[in-house]
Design a protein around this motif. Structure first.
Motif, short mmCIF file in Angstrom:
data_model
loop_
_atom_site.label_atom_id
_atom_site.label_comp_id
_atom_site.label_asym_id
_atom_site.label_seq_id
_atom_site.Cartn_x
_atom_site.Cartn_y
_atom_site.Cartn_z
N ARG A 359 0.83 -1.24 -0.05
CA ARG A 359 -0.09 -0.07 0.03
C ARG A 359 0.77 1.24 -0.12
O ARG A 359 0.40 2.42 0.34
N PHE A 360 2.16 1.16 -0.31
CA PHE A 360 2.92 2.32 -0.45
C PHE A 360 3.46 2.36 -1.82
O PHE A 360 4.13 1.41 -2.25
N PHE A 361 3.52 3.55 -2.34
CA PHE A 361 3.96 3.89 -3.32
C PHE A 361 5.02 5.36 -3.71
O PHE A 361 4.50 6.45 -3.22
N ASP A 362 6.26 4.78 -3.82
CA ASP A 362 7.22 6.01 -4.28
C ASP A 362 7.21 6.03 -5.71
O ASP A 362 7.69 5.16 -6.35
N VAL A 363 6.60 7.21 -6.45
CA VAL A 363 6.40 7.10 -7.88
C VAL A 363 7.75 8.09 -8.40
O VAL A 363 7.64 8.13 -9.76
N GLY A 364 8.87 8.43 -7.70
CA GLY A 364 9.88 9.05 -8.21
C GLY A 364 9.40 10.61 -8.54
O GLY A 364 8.38 10.92 -7.96
N ILE A 365 10.27 11.36 -9.17
CA ILE A 365 9.99 12.64 -9.19
C ILE A 365 8.92 12.90 -10.33
O ILE A 365 9.22 13.23 -11.55
N ALA A 366 7.78 12.94 -9.96
CA ALA A 366 6.76 12.84 -10.76
C ALA A 366 5.31 13.18 -9.95
O ALA A 366 4.54 12.37 -9.87
N GLU A 367 5.37 14.44 -9.72
CA GLU A 367 4.16 15.11 -8.74
C GLU A 367 2.95 15.13 -9.46
O GLU A 367 1.99 14.55 -8.71
N GLN A 368 2.99 15.23 -10.63
CA GLN A 368 1.64 15.48 -11.50
C GLN A 368 1.03 13.77 -11.47
O GLN A 368 -0.21 13.63 -11.15
N HIS A 369 2.00 12.89 -11.86
CA HIS A 369 1.54 11.49 -11.75
C HIS A 369 0.98 10.94 -10.43
O HIS A 369 -0.04 10.58 -10.24
N ALA A 370 1.79 11.51 -9.43
CA ALA A 370 1.26 11.21 -7.93
C ALA A 370 0.07 11.57 -7.70
O ALA A 370 -0.90 10.67 -7.08
N ALA A 371 -0.44 12.85 -8.14
CA ALA A 371 -1.79 13.44 -7.72
C ALA A 371 -2.79 12.59 -8.23
O ALA A 371 -3.91 12.18 -7.81
#
Length: 634
Positions: A359-371
């Motif tokens: 249930r944890f996701f570090d998506v990298g430097i990708a703030e738009q994708h994270a949102a």
């Protein structure tokens, strides 16, 4: 050598190999010593010493444009361009900036503090060069972490399409702030181990040229053989398919290798990507051995041991309090998932990740994708916690508007580092989020007065199922108040009176509440009674309490550690105007309409007039103005 005597990088062209090695050693010692006192981004800068020296030796800054992505690795560049004598003041109030700064040097051609901007800026500079018929080199230096940012990929696509003359230096140290993640990181890993490709390609070209009468179908077949070799030795050759000439991988600490490849890149038409492998923290063992990003940016430390010099605080950090409360609730609520854009350490989510890896996701430097990923989770009944710094949330504005708020999805946004952050300066001050979020329909915004209220607000956010909700919290530690053992929800849109008063009032929230209480206590000695309201819900406001305050005619000040333009005070004025209350008795205190540079938070607050003493003066003036007006009217 005495680094403080350097005035220009031109001296590098006259140094031999032994002198270059000595210079690199001197720079590392200098950085380790200076940053041990001031703090700073020591790990990234130790990793680019040879690379920076080689860049300035092989190219002619500022005519050739060296563009540092993110900018926190520009200390060596600053030393070589004549600023070593100012390093005692780096990241200090009125001192040297920790990022490139145009008004510091003509060699700083681009200002940045956020990642993934260098390639787009470089494309603009290269286009201007070509339009003007000039011939300088454009050299963006981008890290492997920043390369995962969507903006960087958009720029790569455009540069390759236009076949623009540019030399992109990919500084690959396998980390950004935390270890990098993602498929592109895996591609780079394959490239790191595929160094034989260029040698094998050159050998094949040599053999083909020795074959007599190689033309037509044979030449075409030869090209296909080379393509086959490419795919055999470098799976996916990402950059060449985008139109770049790929060089590397190159040892980023070997002057000979760096300079040879720079000279080759100069002779190559079209865009070149030089893949340079460096060691983050090189030359200082505590930083070299760092695997989680602790030495990316630090406060002061003891050189001999690597121990950090920290002020002693028994209060929990705000990031830790919020993350641990989310983790506690996640044990009973399987809807809860956590997302971070490359900030698991800064957002204190390591324990959540360890306990709930699925249930944890570090998506990298990708703030738009994270949102937008958070929005997608919410559509399926999950309760995503998006932990993101205020300054980085700016990069996901449209996703919060279009994908989260417009669809009224149950996303919990943890806005970390809200307010002034200090030494990182204007690119990182978290003072804009209220202004750019307040006008979004459906979104609740709140900020606690202390960590106990903070943990209850986390509970409130998790239990809130009527749309998106955002919790602002500052950098650093809480106040050290006792924490309730049982979590409670707080009614949405409710304020609380912290101190009753009858003469003047302060309406504020979060970090400025202690300031308001101090001012009230000081004014009590002068016979002035101050009411202090904790406006913990910035949106929706407690309109019942606000209407009651406005109805009394009592003068009051709205106080916020955020920009005044479009901020909380503006919301109060809008409400007063819309409901036909007089706004004459309302003053606003907050961040003025300018960018706030680096310095300690206390120094910056003093500069901005956001202190208890200044608040006392403003309240006292309002009180006596009203007394005078009443006397005038009889």
């Amino acid at each position: 050598m005495d680094l403080t005597e350097i005035t220009s990088p031109s001296f590098l062209k006259n140094l031999d190999r032994e002198q270059l090695l000595e210079l690199a050693e001197d720079i590392r010692k200098f950085l380790i010593e200076k940053c041990s006192v001031t703090g700073g981004h020591i790990g990234p800068n130790l990793g680019v010493v040879e690379l920076t020296i080689a860049l300035h030796r092989c190219f002619d800054s500022p005519n050739d444009k060296i563009i540092w992505d993110v900018g926190h690795q520009s200390y060596v560049h600053k030393i070589l361009t004549g600023r070593a004598c100012q390093f005692d003041s780096i990241r200090q109030y009125k001192g040297l900036c920790g990022f490139p700064k145009m008004n510091e040097s003509e060699h700083d051609v681009w200002e940045t503090g956020h990642s993934s901007t260098s390639l787009s800026a470089a494309m603009g500079m290269a286009a201007a060069r070509d339009i003007k018929g000039e011939s300088n080199y454009v050299l963006p230096v981008i890290g492997d972490g920043a390369l995962t940012g969507g903006m960087a990929l958009e720029a790569l696509n455009h540069i390759g399409h236009e076949k623009t003359n540019m030399i992109v230096i990919l500084n690959d140290n396998e980390m950004s702030i935390a270890p990098n993640v993602g498929a592109l990181h895996t591609v780079l890993g394959k490239l790191r181990t595929a160094g034989k490709y260029n040698t094998a390609k050159d050998e094949l070209e040599y053999i083909l040229k020795r074959i007599p009468a190689i033309g037509g179908k044979v030449a075409a077949a030869a090209e296909r053989v080379k393509d086959s070799l490419k795919y055999l030795l470098v799976t996916g050759v990402f950059f060449e398919e985008l139109g770049f000439t790929y060089l590397g991988p190159v040892d980023g600490h070997d002057f000979t290798e760096l300079e040879r490849n720079f000279q080759y890149a100069k002779k190559t038409e079209g865009p070149v990507l030089l893949h340079v492998i460096t060691k983050k923290g090189k030359g200082y063992l505590p930083a070299e051995h760092d695997k989680i990003g602790t030495w990316h940016g630090t406060g002061p430390y003891k050189i001999e041991t690597g121990d950090f010099v920290k002020s002693v605080s028994k209060a929990p950090s705000w990031s830790g309090l919020v993350a641990e409360t989310v983790r506690t609730l996640a044990r009973e609520d399987r809807r809860i998932a956590a997302i971070t854009p490359a900030m698991p350490v800064g957002s204190k989510l390591e324990s959540f990740a360890a306990e709930f890896p699925d249930r944890f996701f570090d998506v990298g430097i990708a703030e738009q994708h994270a949102a937008t990923m958070a929005a997608g989770l919410a559509t399926q009944g999950m309760k995503p916690f998006l932990a993101i710094y205020s300054t980085f949330l700016q990069r996901a504005y449209d996703q919060v508007l279009h994908d989260i708020s417009r669809q009224n999805l149950n996303v919990f946004i943890g806005i970390d580092r809200a307010g002034l952050v200090g030494a990182d300066g204007e690119t990182h001050q978290g003072v804009f989020d209220i202004a750019f979020l307040r006008h979004l329909p459906n979104l609740v915004i709140m900020m606690p007065k202390d960590e106990n209220e903070g943990q209850h607000m986390v509970k409130t956010a998790i239990e809130y199922n009527a749309g998106p909700i955002a919790l602002r919290y500052p950098r650093g530690n809480g106040l050290g108040v006792p924490l309730d053992t049982e979590l409670q929800t707080i009614p949405i849109g409710t304020w609380e009176v912290l101190r009753e008063g009858s003469d003047v009032a302060v309406v504020t929230f979060g970090t400025t509440i202690p300031m308001a209480l101090q001012a009230a206590e000081k004014l009590k000695t002068k016979g002035i009674s101050v009411k202090v309201i904790n406006a913990r819900f910035i949106k929706p406001m407690d309109t019942a309490m606000l209407s009651e305050l406005l109805s009394t005619g009592m003068p009051f000040i709205t106080l916020e550690e955020a920009v005044l333009a479009g901020g909380f005070g503006s919301a109060v004025l809008e409400y007063a105007n819309d409901h036909h209350y007089s706004t004459n008795q309302i003053k606003r205190m907050g961040i003025p309409d300018r960018f706030i540079e680096h310095g300690s938070v206390d120094e910056l607050m003093t500069e901005l007039g956001l202190t208890a003493d200044h608040l006392v003066d403003e309240l006292e003036e309002m009180f006596y103005d009203q007394v005078s007006e009443r006397e005038r009217l009889g």
